[in-house]
Scaffold this active site. Sequence first.
Site, PDB file in Angstrom:
ATOM      1  N   HIS A 117      -3.607  -5.071   0.264  1.00 25.25           N
ATOM      2  CA  HIS A 117      -3.033  -5.602   1.516  1.00 25.25           C
ATOM      3  C   HIS A 117      -3.126  -7.133   1.542  1.00 25.25           C
ATOM      4  CE1 HIS A 117      -2.651  -1.824   3.870  1.00 25.25           C
ATOM      5  NE2 HIS A 117      -3.610  -1.413   3.051  1.00 25.25           N
ATOM      6  N   GLU A 168      -1.631  -9.140   3.375  1.00 22.74           N
ATOM      7  CA  GLU A 168      -1.475  -9.694   4.744  1.00 22.74           C
ATOM      8  C   GLU A 168      -2.812 -10.113   5.352  1.00 22.74           C
ATOM      9  OE1 GLU A 168      -1.087  -6.524   3.894  1.00 22.74           O
ATOM     10  OE2 GLU A 168      -1.623  -5.118   5.498  1.00 22.74           O
ATOM     11  N   CYS A 224       0.827  -1.201   0.000  1.00 25.23           N
ATOM     12  CA  CYS A 224       0.000   0.000   0.000  1.00 25.23           C
ATOM     13  C   CYS A 224       0.868   1.261   0.000  1.00 25.23           C
ATOM     14  CB  CYS A 224      -1.009  -0.042   1.137  1.00 25.23           C
ATOM     15  SG  CYS A 224      -2.465   0.933   0.739  1.00 25.23           S
TER      16      CYS A 224
HETATM   17  N1  GLN Z   1      -2.060   6.873   2.546  1.00 28.08           N
HETATM   18  C1  GLN Z   1      -2.133   6.071   1.355  1.00 28.08           C
HETATM   19  C2  GLN Z   1      -3.495   6.190   0.678  1.00 28.08           C
HETATM   20  O1  GLN Z   1      -4.455   6.582   1.302  1.00 28.08           O
HETATM   21  C3  GLN Z   1      -1.821   4.618   1.661  1.00 28.08           C
HETATM   22  C4  GLN Z   1      -2.826   3.935   2.539  1.00 28.08           C
HETATM   23  C5  GLN Z   1      -2.322   2.658   3.124  1.00 28.08           C
HETATM   24  O2  GLN Z   1      -1.140   2.370   3.142  1.00 28.08           O
HETATM   25  N2  GLN Z   1      -3.216   1.866   3.693  1.00 28.08           N
HETATM   26  O3  GLN Z   1      -3.623   5.889  -0.466  1.00 28.08           O
END
Ligand code: GLN
Length: 542
Positions: A515, A517, A389
Amino acid sequence: MSDNQTKYIFVTGGVCSSLGKGISVASLGLLLEGHGYKVTIIKMDPYINIDPGTMSPFQHGEVYVTEDGAETDLDLGYYERFTNSKLSRKNSVSTGQIYNTVIQRERRGDYLGRTVQVIPHITNEIKKRIYDVSSDDALDFVLVEIGGTVGDIESIPFLESIRQIRQELGRKRVMNVHLTLVPTISVAGEQKTKPTQHSVKELMQLGIIPDILLARVGFPLEQDMKAKIALFCNVSERNVISAEDITGSIYEIPFMFQKNEFDIITLEHFNLPVNKSKLPAWENFITTYRNPKHTVKIAVVGKYIQLQDAYRSIYDALMHGAVANEAELEIVRFDSEDLESCGCNDLKDKFAGINGILVPGGFGNRGIEGKIATITHARTEGIPFFGICLGMQCAVIEFARNVCGFVNANSTEFNDQTPYPVISLLEEQEIIAEKGGTMRLGAYHCEFTPGSKISAIYGKESVMERHRHRFEFTMKYKQAFEDKGMIIGGIYPRNNLVETVEIKDHPWFVATQYHPEFKSKPINPHPLFKDFIRASIENSNK
Ligand code: GLN
């Protein structure tokens, strides 16, 4: 009201928090599955937030995301990792959601003429949420974890609701488990039952009689201690169960409970046949975990590394990947802010002996430059790198600045004046004003580029993976990246959004906007974590 024969197990907590209620509930769920039953687990959180999505990791630890895009308590992560239960937003309930629903109904006029009250309107809504999870599925057991500690003002409506459910369904279909603490006074080496007595008294004042007392203890309760607790707390001696501290992995906790017959005593309560629980895959996992053939050292570089739970699912998924490779995992946590002022040589020293580097998700500016410097190090030194992410977004920024030559490239989250907004908001996100629940959340389809490394790792052409972010790779730069060797490995075809990137000429450099995970389980490790650990072990042997 539930019209089937689903049974309900309510788990409350006493004395203090952090006794491991979530893992205890998940463990019981797993053991019941080992007896062949179908279970689900609900978490009821007494806070007024609708969900933890807007809370800081300092307040709440990790925000877990379900397939259908609910932002939930991290206990749901344990439920999914331990059991086969398919969780959705129905499995995560907060006071905020309950009141929101009741107040909306009141405004619509559904209660016209009546005073809207905690009892029955709030409690009815709580009961409805509990009954609803079993309505579309033939479930044998619904396990309900009540968040917080008995005695808290805000949990009273939840406790009142479970009291009513016991009245409605009767003892044969409802069981109350209370998890308490039996501390040991270190000088005397003596276990003390008084806090448990007080906590049970508090529970009984609310009309809830525990059937099982799970006593969190440093060492197993002796029979005389069990007898004393039983006498003062109105439960049978057999139903006082030690929840002992264990050394080793949390995945061994179900076996501790199995040894102490938590599952058997539960089945006895419901008059169900008592056979031995069968968990062969889980047993294999623990055997492999206890007998590693390699070691692997992974750096996690984030801004909440001092908190145990901020990256809970990532740490767990790394462990699943390590066990899948018969390796003992050491996680070295780096605060990205501390790396901001480091030069190349400092980073070489800091990361000496590290076999792989992972940069997890996050929000906000703090520590970003430290993450970017880390990625430069991983990329140029050929160290396996896994970005998740925000970790992917930082990898894109790093590549833009240092390989494509886009000076001051950035995400508009951190600099909205950047000349190269390689990560930016989609138009539909730009107009959103509300913060809660408005990100791109939950499972989306990702289609892999034929021939990409990531597609080979999964052994698939497409996957569904979970998201929690607002910002996206800016498509107009795609060609510039690909010309320099950063490949788009997967996209969400419907909106043409970049889901994964990878670097061609690198031993292992993969980053995902989603994600992974959240979908890793001990007995079903996520392919990306498994392969990242494999590559890291290979790197350590160089
Ligand atoms: N801050 C980034 C976004 O909103 C990444 C979010 C995250 O890592 N969950 O796109």
